[in-house]
Design a protein around this motif. Structure first.
Motif, mmCIF file in Angstrom:
data_model
loop_
_atom_site.group_PDB
_atom_site.id
_atom_site.type_symbol
_atom_site.label_atom_id
_atom_site.label_comp_id
_atom_site.label_asym_id
_atom_site.label_seq_id
_atom_site.Cartn_x
_atom_site.Cartn_y
_atom_site.Cartn_z
ATOM 1 N N LYS A 1 0.825 -1.202 0.000
ATOM 2 C CA LYS A 1 0.000 0.000 0.000
ATOM 3 C C LYS A 1 0.870 1.268 0.000
ATOM 4 O O LYS A 1 0.549 2.250 -0.654
ATOM 5 N N PHE A 2 1.987 1.236 0.715
ATOM 6 C CA PHE A 2 2.891 2.384 0.774
ATOM 7 C C PHE A 2 3.329 2.777 -0.627
ATOM 8 O O PHE A 2 3.354 3.952 -0.992
ATOM 9 N N CYS A 3 3.690 1.780 -1.433
ATOM 10 C CA CYS A 3 4.223 2.039 -2.773
ATOM 11 C C CYS A 3 3.189 2.632 -3.714
ATOM 12 O O CYS A 3 3.543 3.372 -4.632
ATOM 13 N N SER A 4 1.926 2.341 -3.503
ATOM 14 C CA SER A 4 0.900 2.939 -4.366
ATOM 15 C C SER A 4 0.472 4.308 -3.847
ATOM 16 O O SER A 4 0.208 5.218 -4.627
ATOM 17 N N LYS A 5 0.428 4.473 -2.541
ATOM 18 C CA LYS A 5 -0.013 5.751 -1.963
ATOM 19 C C LYS A 5 1.043 6.854 -2.083
ATOM 20 O O LYS A 5 0.703 8.028 -2.119
ATOM 21 N N PHE A 6 2.317 6.482 -2.125
ATOM 22 C CA PHE A 6 3.390 7.474 -2.182
ATOM 23 C C PHE A 6 4.231 7.273 -3.440
ATOM 24 O O PHE A 6 5.458 7.274 -3.402
ATOM 25 N N SER A 7 3.561 7.166 -4.567
ATOM 26 C CA SER A 7 4.226 6.832 -5.830
ATOM 27 C C SER A 7 5.086 7.963 -6.407
ATOM 28 O O SER A 7 5.874 7.728 -7.317
ATOM 29 N N LYS A 8 4.984 9.172 -5.869
ATOM 30 C CA LYS A 8 5.772 10.312 -6.378
ATOM 31 C C LYS A 8 7.053 10.556 -5.583
ATOM 32 O O LYS A 8 7.774 11.520 -5.829
ATOM 33 N N VAL A 9 7.349 9.693 -4.647
ATOM 34 C CA VAL A 9 8.534 9.847 -3.798
ATOM 35 C C VAL A 9 9.803 9.834 -4.649
ATOM 36 O O VAL A 9 9.974 8.976 -5.511
ATOM 37 N N THR A 10 10.683 10.803 -4.411
ATOM 38 C CA THR A 10 11.985 10.823 -5.101
ATOM 39 C C THR A 10 13.092 10.343 -4.166
ATOM 40 O O THR A 10 14.139 9.901 -4.629
ATOM 41 N N GLU A 11 12.878 10.468 -2.863
ATOM 42 C CA GLU A 11 13.845 10.012 -1.862
ATOM 43 C C GLU A 11 13.136 9.105 -0.867
ATOM 44 O O GLU A 11 12.105 9.486 -0.311
ATOM 45 N N LEU A 12 13.728 7.924 -0.636
ATOM 46 C CA LEU A 12 13.154 6.974 0.319
ATOM 47 C C LEU A 12 14.267 6.398 1.175
ATOM 48 O O LEU A 12 15.238 5.845 0.647
ATOM 49 N N ASN A 13 14.116 6.555 2.479
ATOM 50 C CA ASN A 13 15.078 6.014 3.430
ATOM 51 C C ASN A 13 14.370 4.992 4.310
ATOM 52 O O ASN A 13 13.494 5.362 5.103
ATOM 53 N N ILE A 14 14.747 3.727 4.164
ATOM 54 C CA ILE A 14 14.192 2.652 4.988
ATOM 55 C C ILE A 14 15.315 1.969 5.781
ATOM 56 O O ILE A 14 15.205 0.819 6.176
ATOM 57 N N SER A 15 16.410 2.697 5.984
ATOM 58 C CA SER A 15 17.561 2.120 6.672
ATOM 59 C C SER A 15 17.249 1.812 8.137
ATOM 60 O O SER A 15 16.351 2.401 8.731
ATOM 61 N N GLY A 16 18.008 0.855 8.675
ATOM 62 C CA GLY A 16 17.892 0.559 10.096
ATOM 63 C C GLY A 16 16.598 -0.094 10.499
ATOM 64 O O GLY A 16 16.104 0.145 11.600
ATOM 65 N N ASN A 17 16.026 -0.904 9.622
ATOM 66 C CA ASN A 17 14.840 -1.669 9.955
ATOM 67 C C ASN A 17 15.202 -3.154 9.977
ATOM 68 O O ASN A 17 16.368 -3.494 10.180
ATOM 69 N N LYS A 18 14.244 -4.022 9.760
ATOM 70 C CA LYS A 18 14.480 -5.470 9.806
ATOM 71 C C LYS A 18 13.988 -6.135 8.527
ATOM 72 O O LYS A 18 13.446 -7.228 8.542
ATOM 73 N N LEU A 19 14.181 -5.437 7.403
ATOM 74 C CA LEU A 19 13.656 -5.901 6.123
ATOM 75 C C LEU A 19 14.544 -6.992 5.518
ATOM 76 O O LEU A 19 15.756 -6.852 5.459
ATOM 77 N N HIS A 20 13.899 -8.062 5.066
ATOM 78 C CA HIS A 20 14.589 -9.156 4.373
ATOM 79 C C HIS A 20 14.393 -9.048 2.865
ATOM 80 O O HIS A 20 15.177 -9.575 2.090
ATOM 81 N N THR A 21 13.317 -8.398 2.481
ATOM 82 C CA THR A 21 12.967 -8.267 1.063
ATOM 83 C C THR A 21 12.160 -6.985 0.878
ATOM 84 O O THR A 21 11.822 -6.307 1.842
ATOM 85 N N LEU A 22 11.873 -6.672 -0.375
ATOM 86 C CA LEU A 22 11.060 -5.501 -0.707
ATOM 87 C C LEU A 22 9.910 -5.951 -1.591
ATOM 88 O O LEU A 22 10.063 -6.880 -2.385
ATOM 89 N N PRO A 23 8.771 -5.291 -1.506
ATOM 90 C CA PRO A 23 7.621 -5.705 -2.319
ATOM 91 C C PRO A 23 7.827 -5.368 -3.796
ATOM 92 O O PRO A 23 8.494 -4.384 -4.136
ATOM 93 N N ASP A 24 7.259 -6.195 -4.668
ATOM 94 C CA ASP A 24 7.321 -5.927 -6.112
ATOM 95 C C ASP A 24 6.712 -4.580 -6.456
ATOM 96 O O ASP A 24 7.068 -3.963 -7.452
#
Length: 166
Positions: free
Chosen positions: A60-83
């Motif tokens: 849902k994040f990727c569709s709601k914020f589709s105009k993002v030019t900068e994305l910082n998801i550092s320092g989390n516990k992510l193993h993968t990213l959604p398609d």
């Protein structure tokens, strides 16, 4: 209202004014629906979700914020990213450092405007250097702090990209 909730609400109000959503260090394990509701008519250009407890980036994040030019998801516990990350067609600066990624997710190669990719301090041991090279807009890759085999290090040394690997 709890301190964490108040912090998120205050940051959402700031983002409504400046288009920069900073939810870093909010102790988030997920992105609350209130974020999407409060930001529904706002074009978010920059989003910082760093230093939280996220185990996944919601589709849902990727569709709601589709105009993002900068994305910082550092320092989390992510193993993968959604398609669905491919929906971020304006993304230019992407920081996925200090997570649990074991490779650069295939969806990253579909981010056609990506200039800066930071995957520092993950668990990456394999890299598709040819696909990285084929990304016309990509200029800089920070891959230091990963257990890269010597052959991958060698391929990266020969790359046209500005590689930060040590």
């Amino acid at each position: 209202m709890g301190d964490g909730v108040a912090k998120v609400v205050n940051r959402l109000r700031e983002a409504q004014e400046n288009g920069k959503l900073d939810l870093s260090e909010c102790g988030l394990t997920q992105i609350p629906d209130a974020v999407y509701m409060m930001m529904k008519d706002i074009t978010v250009q920059s989003c910082d979700l760093s230093q939280n407890l996220l185990q996944s980036l919601p589709k849902k994040f990727c569709s709601k914020f589709s105009k993002v030019t900068e994305l910082n998801i550092s320092g989390n516990k992510l193993h993968t990213l959604p398609d669905e990350l491919r929906n971020l067609q304006e993304l230019q600066d992407f920081d996925a450092s200090s997570n649990n990624l074991d490779r650069i997710p295939q969806v990253v190669f579909q981010c056609v405007k990506l200039k800066q990719l930071n995957v520092h301090s993950n668990c990456i041991s394999e890299v598709d250097v040819m696909r990285l090279e084929a990304m016309d807009s990509l200029e800089t890759l920070n891959i230091k702090g990963n257990p890269l085999p010597d052959d991958v290090k060698s391929q990266l040394s020969d790359s046209r990209l500005n590689i930060i690997k040590s």
